[in-house]
Design a protein around this motif. Sequence first.
Motif, mmCIF file in Angstrom:
data_model
loop_
_atom_site.group_PDB
_atom_site.id
_atom_site.type_symbol
_atom_site.label_atom_id
_atom_site.label_comp_id
_atom_site.label_asym_id
_atom_site.label_seq_id
_atom_site.Cartn_x
_atom_site.Cartn_y
_atom_site.Cartn_z
ATOM 1 N N UNK A 93 -3.413 15.528 7.663
ATOM 2 C CA UNK A 93 -4.750 16.033 8.000
ATOM 3 C C UNK A 93 -5.078 15.840 9.478
ATOM 4 N N UNK A 94 -4.126 15.339 10.250
ATOM 5 C CA UNK A 94 -4.312 15.236 11.700
ATOM 6 C C UNK A 94 -4.880 13.921 12.187
ATOM 7 N N UNK A 95 -4.882 12.883 11.355
ATOM 8 C CA UNK A 95 -5.429 11.590 11.780
ATOM 9 C C UNK A 95 -4.453 10.887 12.716
ATOM 10 N N UNK A 96 -5.012 10.220 13.712
ATOM 11 C CA UNK A 96 -4.196 9.436 14.632
ATOM 12 C C UNK A 96 -3.850 8.090 14.005
ATOM 13 N N UNK A 97 -2.959 7.347 14.664
ATOM 14 C CA UNK A 97 -2.583 6.027 14.140
ATOM 15 C C UNK A 97 -3.791 5.105 14.056
ATOM 16 N N UNK A 98 -4.665 5.160 15.062
ATOM 17 C CA UNK A 98 -5.854 4.314 15.062
ATOM 18 C C UNK A 98 -6.786 4.692 13.917
ATOM 19 N N UNK A 99 -6.967 5.984 13.689
ATOM 20 C CA UNK A 99 -7.828 6.438 12.591
ATOM 21 C C UNK A 99 -7.236 6.058 11.235
ATOM 22 N N UNK A 100 -5.908 6.154 11.101
ATOM 23 C CA UNK A 100 -5.250 5.759 9.850
ATOM 24 C C UNK A 100 -5.464 4.272 9.605
ATOM 25 N N UNK A 101 -5.326 3.492 10.665
ATOM 26 C CA UNK A 101 -5.473 2.042 10.526
ATOM 27 C C UNK A 101 -6.894 1.678 10.107
ATOM 28 N N UNK A 158 -9.716 -0.342 4.684
ATOM 29 C CA UNK A 158 -10.369 -0.335 3.358
ATOM 30 C C UNK A 158 -9.408 -0.670 2.214
ATOM 31 N N UNK A 159 -8.155 -0.186 2.299
ATOM 32 C CA UNK A 159 -7.197 -0.457 1.224
ATOM 33 C C UNK A 159 -6.773 -1.923 1.183
ATOM 34 N N UNK A 160 -6.982 -2.629 2.302
ATOM 35 C CA UNK A 160 -6.548 -4.022 2.377
ATOM 36 C C UNK A 160 -7.653 -4.996 1.993
ATOM 37 N N UNK A 161 -8.883 -4.520 1.798
ATOM 38 C CA UNK A 161 -9.989 -5.417 1.449
ATOM 39 C C UNK A 161 -9.686 -6.265 0.208
ATOM 40 N N UNK A 162 -9.149 -5.690 -0.876
ATOM 41 C CA UNK A 162 -8.821 -6.550 -2.037
ATOM 42 C C UNK A 162 -7.825 -7.647 -1.689
ATOM 43 N N UNK A 208 0.852 -1.197 0.000
ATOM 44 C CA UNK A 208 0.000 0.000 0.000
ATOM 45 C C UNK A 208 0.883 1.240 0.000
ATOM 46 N N UNK A 209 0.583 2.166 -0.877
ATOM 47 C CA UNK A 209 1.417 3.365 -1.019
ATOM 48 C C UNK A 209 1.452 4.165 0.281
ATOM 49 N N UNK A 210 2.637 4.554 0.744
ATOM 50 C CA UNK A 210 2.737 5.363 1.967
ATOM 51 C C UNK A 210 2.157 6.765 1.808
ATOM 52 N N UNK A 248 -0.722 11.576 3.829
ATOM 53 C CA UNK A 248 -1.819 12.535 3.672
ATOM 54 C C UNK A 248 -2.727 12.509 4.888
ATOM 55 N N UNK A 249 -3.057 11.321 5.373
ATOM 56 C CA UNK A 249 -3.915 11.201 6.551
ATOM 57 C C UNK A 249 -3.257 11.840 7.766
ATOM 58 N N UNK A 250 -1.945 11.633 7.924
ATOM 59 C CA UNK A 250 -1.227 12.232 9.060
ATOM 60 C C UNK A 250 -1.206 13.750 8.932
#
Length: 260
Positions: free
Chosen positions: A163-171, A177-181, A152-154, A159-161
């Motif tokens: 925008x202020x997302x925490x590690x839990x929110x990023x996960x 969602x990116x890992x569903x495929x 998965x592209x870093x 971008x999420x970081x």
Amino acid sequence: MAGRKETNAIAHICWAVFPFLCLILFWIFLRASGLMNPSLLPSPLEVMQTFWIQLTKGDLLINIIMSVQRVLFGLLLGMLLAVPVGFLIGWYRPVRRFVDPLINFFRALPPIALIPLVIVYLGIGELAKIVILFYASFFSAVIVMYEGMTQISPVYIRVARALGASDLEIFIKVMVPMTVPHMLTALRVALGVAWATLVAAELVAAQQGLGAMIQNASAFFDLRTIYLGIICIGILALLMDVALRHLSKRLVSWQDKAEA
């Protein structure tokens, strides 16, 4: 529009059936040409006759149900553990460095080599067979899972970081969602490995199941039943894989729209 969809569906079915028709024709050619001893190669018609006899007067339906049940139990248990382990290994690099050699070591061990130990520790009941299928499913699925996560592209995480997302929110909102495929791919790979391991799993004193049917037929040199068992395993595995492909298209259609 409806007519075009029906035409496309018919064409798709024809293309799917055509390779099997070619295989059957090649089978008939081998038998008729004398390249193989006819006593060692039953005809497709003889196998179909055996199928009808086993279905109406034998235990074919019970054998199919038992094998499907074992494969599904082993597959589901393997995926239930492979998904969180795959996330753990893919998300935490130190864990990956520690666990990766162990995963690859056990993945390289053929399940059939563990049958004697499984019999010693678990006996010869249903649990032993499901554990062998679980083993095969887990190690094939977990590799696909964590390899998918590492690809998965870093950029998404950065971008999420930003925008202020925490590690839990990023996960939860980015990685999952990116890992569903990759989850669905892992499920398909594990399904194929589970079916490939079925005959080995049913070596553990199984009285019913397609693998047991093949083993019993081999003791009596019943080639028609052996061919029937092999064909049934292939058809069931193919049907389940096709169902997973359609499920994958539905669940990851949002990715195609996003990329478009």
